[in-house]
Write a protein that holds these residues in place. Structure first.
Motif, PDB file in Angstrom:
ATOM      1  N   MET A  51       0.620  -0.749   0.339  1.00 15.62           N
ATOM      2  CA  MET A  51      -0.209  -0.185  -0.230  1.00 15.62           C
ATOM      3  C   MET A  51       1.104   0.705   0.098  1.00 15.62           C
ATOM      4  O   MET A  51       0.305   2.335  -0.538  1.00 15.62           O
ATOM      5  CB  MET A  51      -1.318   0.084   1.064  1.00 15.62           C
ATOM      6  N   ASP A  52       2.099   1.305   0.275  1.00 18.16           N
ATOM      7  CA  ASP A  52       3.146   2.376   0.589  1.00 18.16           C
ATOM      8  C   ASP A  52       3.639   2.432  -0.598  1.00 18.16           C
ATOM      9  O   ASP A  52       3.636   4.159  -1.049  1.00 18.16           O
ATOM     10  CB  ASP A  52       4.792   2.341   1.269  1.00 18.16           C
ATOM     11  N   LEU A  53       3.097   1.569  -2.233  1.00 20.01           N
ATOM     12  CA  LEU A  53       3.701   1.983  -3.511  1.00 20.01           C
ATOM     13  C   LEU A  53       2.364   3.005  -3.853  1.00 20.01           C
ATOM     14  O   LEU A  53       2.357   3.864  -5.348  1.00 20.01           O
ATOM     15  CB  LEU A  53       4.046   0.985  -4.214  1.00 20.01           C
ATOM     16  N   VAL A  54       1.498   3.053  -3.097  1.00 17.33           N
ATOM     17  CA  VAL A  54       0.006   3.940  -4.032  1.00 17.33           C
ATOM     18  C   VAL A  54      -0.558   5.075  -3.288  1.00 17.33           C
ATOM     19  O   VAL A  54      -1.385   4.378  -3.144  1.00 17.33           O
ATOM     20  CB  VAL A  54      -1.324   2.629  -4.570  1.00 17.33           C
ATOM     21  N   ASP A  55       0.269   5.129  -1.925  1.00 11.81           N
ATOM     22  CA  ASP A  55       0.420   6.181  -1.644  1.00 11.81           C
ATOM     23  C   ASP A  55      -1.052   5.950  -0.354  1.00 11.81           C
ATOM     24  O   ASP A  55      -1.976   7.113   0.220  1.00 11.81           O
ATOM     25  CB  ASP A  55      -0.076   7.727  -2.031  1.00 11.81           C
ATOM     26  N   PHE A  56      -1.086   4.817   0.010  1.00 10.08           N
ATOM     27  CA  PHE A  56      -1.815   4.448   1.195  1.00 10.08           C
ATOM     28  C   PHE A  56      -3.401   4.955   0.741  1.00 10.08           C
ATOM     29  O   PHE A  56      -4.131   5.035   1.640  1.00 10.08           O
ATOM     30  CB  PHE A  56      -1.834   4.442   2.403  1.00 10.08           C
ATOM     31  N   ASP A  57      -3.901   4.834  -0.740  1.00 11.50           N
ATOM     32  CA  ASP A  57      -5.197   5.586  -1.245  1.00 11.50           C
ATOM     33  C   ASP A  57      -6.036   3.997  -1.209  1.00 11.50           C
ATOM     34  O   ASP A  57      -6.102   3.548  -1.624  1.00 11.50           O
ATOM     35  CB  ASP A  57      -4.805   5.530  -2.124  1.00 11.50           C
ATOM     36  N   LYS A  58      -7.300   5.085  -0.594  1.00 11.34           N
ATOM     37  CA  LYS A  58      -8.114   3.773  -0.075  1.00 11.34           C
ATOM     38  C   LYS A  58      -8.849   3.234  -1.856  1.00 11.34           C
ATOM     39  O   LYS A  58      -9.325   2.036  -1.716  1.00 11.34           O
ATOM     40  CB  LYS A  58      -9.308   5.170   0.420  1.00 11.34           C
ATOM     41  N   LYS A  59      -8.614   4.190  -2.656  1.00 12.66           N
ATOM     42  CA  LYS A  59      -9.450   4.413  -3.818  1.00 12.66           C
ATOM     43  C   LYS A  59      -8.998   3.102  -4.262  1.00 12.66           C
ATOM     44  O   LYS A  59      -9.599   1.725  -5.046  1.00 12.66           O
ATOM     45  CB  LYS A  59      -9.693   5.332  -4.540  1.00 12.66           C
ATOM     46  N   VAL A  60      -7.645   3.075  -4.315  1.00 19.00           N
ATOM     47  CA  VAL A  60      -7.281   2.123  -5.049  1.00 19.00           C
ATOM     48  C   VAL A  60      -7.521   0.108  -4.294  1.00 19.00           C
ATOM     49  O   VAL A  60      -8.190  -0.256  -4.889  1.00 19.00           O
ATOM     50  CB  VAL A  60      -5.311   2.015  -4.948  1.00 19.00           C
ATOM     51  N   TYR A  61      -7.617   0.969  -3.164  1.00 19.13           N
ATOM     52  CA  TYR A  61      -7.721  -0.629  -2.433  1.00 19.13           C
ATOM     53  C   TYR A  61      -8.955  -1.123  -2.690  1.00 19.13           C
ATOM     54  O   TYR A  61      -9.610  -2.363  -2.290  1.00 19.13           O
ATOM     55  CB  TYR A  61      -7.389   0.265  -0.692  1.00 19.13           C
ATOM     56  N   ASP A  62      -9.627   0.003  -2.114  1.00 18.55           N
ATOM     57  CA  ASP A  62     -11.665  -0.532  -2.664  1.00 18.55           C
ATOM     58  C   ASP A  62     -11.956  -1.323  -3.588  1.00 18.55           C
ATOM     59  O   ASP A  62     -12.955  -1.938  -4.242  1.00 18.55           O
ATOM     60  CB  ASP A  62     -12.489   0.753  -2.521  1.00 18.55           C
ATOM     61  N   SER A  63     -11.457  -0.923  -5.247  1.00 13.26           N
ATOM     62  CA  SER A  63     -11.707  -0.552  -6.454  1.00 13.26           C
ATOM     63  C   SER A  63     -11.159  -2.570  -6.047  1.00 13.26           C
ATOM     64  O   SER A  63     -11.749  -3.384  -7.056  1.00 13.26           O
ATOM     65  CB  SER A  63     -10.885   0.138  -7.462  1.00 13.26           C
ATOM     66  N   ILE A  64      -9.931  -2.885  -5.983  1.00 16.78           N
ATOM     67  CA  ILE A  64      -9.157  -4.050  -5.288  1.00 16.78           C
ATOM     68  C   ILE A  64     -10.286  -5.505  -4.651  1.00 16.78           C
ATOM     69  O   ILE A  64     -10.628  -5.938  -5.514  1.00 16.78           O
ATOM     70  CB  ILE A  64      -8.153  -4.413  -5.209  1.00 16.78           C
TER      71      ILE A  64
END
Ligand SMILES: Nc1nc2c(ncn2[C@@H]2O[C@H](COP(=O)(O)OP(=O)(O)O)[C@@H](O)[C@H]2O)c(=O)[nH]1
Lengths: 301, 442
Positions: free
Chosen positions: B157-170
């Motif tokens: 998650m550090d490599l995607v700036d701990f972005d919630k949106k990235v996480y949610d879409s996964i």
């Protein structure tokens, strides 16, 4: 459903009992390798749980390096007698005399390596087709990948690249004439599990596991015991220390630790707080990172 | 976490949780396990020493947690994990056995092996890559092997700036895909294994995440009810017959409860013969127990002198399993030599080994897109498919989904003795007749 919860020790015990019964049922001539150390004591206890009130369907065998602690040998004999089982002893000494094992020039070298040929010759002598060993996967990296039913070819060698997959609790024990297997019923136990089990079962253990005074000298980051087979070198000073052993093996390479533990409960507390893993105390594993792997390929158990 | 607490909290309470880990190369699986061992103080100093040594030798400066879990020399040289390695971890709440398996498609058999005993599948995803083919494959294997719980670790998650949106879409992607699977319970955790975010403690870098840390999830996952306590099955492993003066006529049937619960006084039916008796005593060394439940290893004495031997299964007459010498099963082929219809194999199921022949390959599953391919003659190494098998001896079995132990088997090559396949028995298709035991007197 909550009362159908099994503790981790009971779960491990049940798995180990199952393994021992499988071997007894599927092999002609099993044997239980026994050193008097804590792991083999746990194995023996589990064997009793698997087969009592009958006698064990296999003998117990000790491969004696000839450098064993006298306290341990006495303990071994008393115990086996008290449970009414059969003990076979084969010594590295005999194997050396017969030319099966060859000692290196340096007398101070551990005889653990010489156990392999001695064991192999005993296996041949009695036509054993399965040998229970007390190895645990938490001991060492190579062990972490070894199967519970671990095959040895005709030369007693282990091939880590060619292991049978092991699924569920279904073990494939099919062998051909001349092949045999090592079986590790306590593969999934950790050092802590072993001690907790010894405590719970109120088992007797050799006295050298508890703190005692002993003449020792410091070598390779550990305290070694002076004795018949083990002389300090000129610059190594002999001292009296209160120590105990974490593993029991060859006097020449089994290091003692400073400790005041006088009960199993003390030991458990000490282990839980420990930051040096158990095999760290064995000089012969230190040669190289892959020492165990090399030795196992030679047929070490 | 203080390891001495392991003792103080009492050893009897602590439960064993087995999990398997799967991830594609470089998703951070080794780092995650290394981190878990390191942070929970399950690593020892000399392991750390060894670690530092191998790090300097290979010229890397950073402590490489991944090295902790790479075992054999050959594997270290190749830089990948190629077998199943087992790791052990204890916290004050639980004991864990980790089956660490490689993720390449050519190691499907290793994943299957690791998954076979797991309560939980831990699947890693690189947050930058999202759900990929390998994620789907690992999930399918977890589902096929009947692992009841799955946790999706969205790592790096550090490599995607701990972005919630990235996480949610996964998570959304995975949710859509996993509805086709048979896994009851799925959990999602965003993390960074490298820095330890959300591993032991919740990370301040992801305040939007409201779930547990990875370790606290592992410690609290409810697993008791995953086992089948309704169908008593006791496969007889070994008959205890002391033949001593003291125990002259003593005979006890020993084994491990495969599923369900048996109590003293329960009616039992011995299959496949169909003889009936009642439980007189349940023994565990010198203790006499009121009941035995899965997975306990015990010895059972019966009221009557009926002929029971290794391979027979004691069941409850009200909960009868299937008895047949024809089965359909999903198998994973585990050997270089492909499946041959008509070739003789040994089939080991419970405590019985029987001759068997594969009559037909019904279909092969494409484990990347889960499609079924009919008209395939064979299965090769690492392929999974459904087959029809005929055995010489009668099998006493359940659908694997109902009971993992009575529904699983291995195939052994008759000529080489190699373990060539792992099998999971399906619900019989053409409704094979239930065994009839008139008044249970035969
Ligand atoms: N930035 C970042 N790198 C990670 C993380 N986890 C693992 N890595 C790195 O990814 C690489 C592969 O990790 P490794 O654990 O060997 O992956 P494996 O092949 O799945 O076992 C290594 O260089 C790790 O340091 C993470 O959370 N964040």
């Amino acid at each position: 459903m909550e009362h159908y919860r099994l503790s981790h020790l009971d779960t491990l015990e049940s798995e180990s009992i199952h393994i021992m019964r499988e071997v007894a049922a599927e092999f002609q001539q099993p044997v239980l390798l026994f050193s008097g150390g804590k792991d083999s004591l746990v194995m023996l206890r589990i064997a009793e749980k698997a087969f009592r009130p009958a006698k064990l369907p296999f003998p117990v065998m000790h491969i004696d390096t000839g450098h064993n602690f006298p306290e341990v040998l006495k303990f071994r004999d008393d115990l086996i007698e008290s449970i009414g089982e059969q003990l076979i002893v084969r010594t590295v000494e005999d194997a050396i005399q017969k030319g099966i094992a060859v000692e290196t020039a340096d007398g101070n070298v551990s005889r653990n390596r010489l156990q392999s040929p001695t064991l192999l010759s005993a296996i041949e002598e009695f036509k054993f087709d399965a040998a229970f060993g007390g190895g645990r996967r938490d001991e060492e990296k190579a062990r972490a990948k070894e199967r519970i039913f671990s095959f040895r070819d005709e030369f007693g060698q282990w091939d880590p690249k060619n292991q049978r997959p092991e699924l569920w609790n279904i073990y494939n024990g099919r062998t051909f004439e001349g092949e045999n297997i090592r079986v590790f019923p306590i593969s999934n136990w950790t050092e802590l599990d072993v001690w907790q089990y010894i405590e719970r079962e109120k088992m007797e253990i050799p006295s050298i596991y508890f703190a005692h005074e002993r003449d020792v000298f410091y070598r390779d980051d550990q305290w070694l015991s002076t004795g018949e087979y083990m002389a300090p070198r000129r610059n190594e000073m002999v001292q009296k220390k209160t120590v105990r052993f974490r593993t029991i093996g060859d006097m020449v390479c089994t290091g003692a630790i400073e400790s005041t533990c006088s009960t199993v409960a003390d030991i458990i507390t000490e282990i839980a707080a420990f930051r040096v893993s158990e095999r760290g105390g064995r000089a012969d594993d230190r040669f190289s990172e892959t020492a165990m792997e090399d030795r196992k390929k030679e047929g070490y158990f | 976490m203080d390891s001495t607490q392991v003792i103080e909290d009492g050893i009897e309470k602590s439960e064993l949780l087995r999990f398997s880990t799967c991830g594609s190369v470089d998703d951070g699986k080794s780092t995650l396990i290394g981190r878990l061992l390191y942070d929970s103080k399950s690593l020892f100093e000399d392991q750390l020493d060894a670690l530092e040594r191998s790090v300097t030798l290979s010229g890397e400066l950073k402590v490489n947690l991944a090295n902790l879990t790479d075992g054999l020399r050959a594997e270290r040289e190749q830089g990948i994990t190629i077998d199943v390695a087992y790791r052990y971890l204890a916290t004050p709440k639980r004991k864990f056995i980790i089956a660490d398996t490689p993720g390449h498609i050519q190691y499907t058999r290793n994943m299957v092996t690791g998954a076979s005993t797991a309560n939980l599948a831990v699947i890693l995803i690189d947050a930058r890559k999202g759900v990929i083919e390998q994620t789907r494959r690992h999930s399918y294997i977890a589902s096929l092997l009947g692992i009841p719980h799955l946790v999706l670790c969205v790592n790096k998650m550090d490599l995607v700036d701990f972005d919630k949106k990235v996480y949610d879409s996964i998570c959304d992607d995975y949710e859509k895909f996993s509805s086709r699977l048979d896994i009851k319970d799925i959990t999602y955790i965003p993390m960074s294994a490298l820095d330890g975010d959300n591993i032991v403690d919740l990370s301040p870098k992801m305040p939007w995440y409201k779930g547990p840390s990875f370790l606290s999830f592992l410690e609290t996952l409810h697993i008791v009810n995953d086992r089948n306590f309704s169908d008593p099955r006791f496969p007889v492993q070994w008959v205890i017959r002391p033949r001593s003066d003291e125990y002259h006529d003593f005979r006890a049937f020993s084994g491990q409860m495969a599923c369900g619960v048996f109590k003293v006084g329960d009616d039992v039916l011995s299959l496949p013969a169909g003889k009936r008796s009642r439980i007189k005593e349940i023994l565990h060394l010198d203790q006499s127990l009121d009941l035995a439940f899965t997975p306990m290893s015990v010895a059972i004495r019966l009221e009557d002198e009926i002929d029971v031997s290794r391979g027979d299964v004691l069941v409850h007459p009200d909960h009868i399993p299937y008895v047949s010498n024809e089965i359909e099963a999903m198998v994973c082929w585990m050997h270089e030599m492909p499946l041959l219809s008509g070739r003789k194999y040994f089939l080991k199921h419970l405590n019985q080994t029987s001759k068997a022949v594969i009559k037909e390959v019904i279909f092969r599953t494409d484990i990347n897109d889960l499609t079924e391919n009919y008209d395939v003659p064979s299965l090769s190494l690492n392929e999974i498919g459904k087959v029809k098998i005929k055995t010489q001896a009668k099998l006493v079995f359940d659908n694997y989904k109902r009971c993992r132990s009575t529904g699983s088997f291995i195939l052994i090559d008759e000529a080489t003795h190699a373990t060539v396949a792992a099998g999971m028995i399906c619900e019989p298709a053409n409704n094979i007749p239930m065994p009839q035991y008139d008044g249970y007197v035969i």
